[in-house]
Design an enzyme around this catalytic site. Structure first.
Site, PDB file in Angstrom:
ATOM      1  N   CYS A   7       0.820  -1.278  -0.062  1.00 20.16           N
ATOM      2  CA  CYS A   7       0.062   0.117   0.131  1.00 20.16           C
ATOM      3  C   CYS A   7       0.806   1.166   0.116  1.00 20.16           C
ATOM      4  O   CYS A   7       0.741   2.297  -0.638  1.00 20.16           O
ATOM      5  CB  CYS A   7      -0.913   0.144   1.262  1.00 20.16           C
ATOM      6  SG  CYS A   7      -1.907  -1.387   1.406  1.00 20.16           S
TER       7      CYS A   7
HETATM    8  C1  BEZ Z   1       0.496  -4.791   1.912  1.00 22.97           C
HETATM    9  O1  BEZ Z   1       0.155  -3.479   1.561  1.00 22.97           O
HETATM   10  O2  BEZ Z   1       1.917  -4.640   1.683  1.00 22.97           O
HETATM   11  C2  BEZ Z   1      -0.287  -5.781   2.232  1.00 22.97           C
HETATM   12  C3  BEZ Z   1      -1.555  -5.511   2.989  1.00 22.97           C
HETATM   13  C4  BEZ Z   1      -2.102  -6.502   3.367  1.00 22.97           C
HETATM   14  C5  BEZ Z   1      -1.814  -7.817   3.155  1.00 22.97           C
HETATM   15  C6  BEZ Z   1      -0.467  -7.982   2.361  1.00 22.97           C
HETATM   16  C7  BEZ Z   1       0.148  -6.990   2.130  1.00 22.97           C
END
Ligand code: BEZ
Length: 210
Positions: A45
């Protein structure tokens, strides 16, 4: 009820990192990209929000407003924004909805309980100035999205709304396009006086209209 292409995007009011937003009013006469990410302070994210901030001039050029969403509260978004600026080199320059009560994610069906029963999946909605939903994408949490693809679809939608054309596989701005099958050859001659490449009667290729 699931949202489908052509539906009016559900309206809502929400708290965002840039203050309260009434969605339809906020969109105004622009196009909109509404996208959700699972959680603040997560690695994928962080890269997505930094990239979206970097691409802001490209969205502006196309008259598109971008708005993010996650189920974390606004103070968390604001603390995370400092990390995004520090690590991605681009500060958040668009609002992010604080959907702690999951009101908006519920309206847009962004929580898929068999994937994760509390966090949002990576949804993308492209909404036009008439507030119609024109694209829906759903990506898993572990796969960061390709925002060049989001821009490519906006280019295609804006082009095909204006001209009687569709865009072929892997089309990019400036590439050849296809005359829509609903346009007769007779009408096509008027719209495309330079003619077209008749690969098949239903596959008529023309340069991208200006
Ligand atoms: C991420 O944004 O890195 C992420 C968020 C939830 C689960 C896996 C990765």
């Amino acid at each position: 009820m699931a949202i489908r292409l052509g539906d009016i995007a559900p309206d809502f009011t929400a708290t965002t990192t840039q203050g309260p937003v009434t969605f339809h009013q906020w969109i105004g006469n622009s196009w909109c990209v509404l996208f959700s990410h699972p959680k603040d302070f997560t690695p994928v994210c962080t890269t997505e929000l930094g990239e979206t901030a970097r691409l802001k001039p490209e969205f502006d050029k196309r008259n598109v407003k971008v708005i993010g969403l996650s189920v974390d509260p606004a103070d968390s978004h604001s603390r995370w924004a400092q990390d995004i600026k520090e690590t991605q080199g681009h500060a958040l320059n668009f609002p992010v909805i604080a959907d702690a009560d999951r009101k908006v994610s519920g309206l847009y069906d962004m929580i898929h309980p068999n994937a994760n029963d509390t966090l949002t999946v990576r949804s993308v909605f492209i909404i036009d100035p008439n507030k119609k939903v024109r694209l829906i994408l759903t990506y898993p949490a572990s796969t960061g999205r390709n925002f060049d693809e989001v821009l490519r679809v906006i280019d295609s939608l804006q082009l095909t709304d204006k001209h009687s054309v569709a865009t072929p596989v892997n089309w990019k701005q400036g590439g050849d396009v296809i005359i829509v099958p609903s346009l007769s050859d007779e009408d096509a001659k008027k719209k495309f006086p330079g003619g077209w490449k008749p690969v098949k009667p239903y596959l008529r290729i023309v340069p991208q209209p200006k």
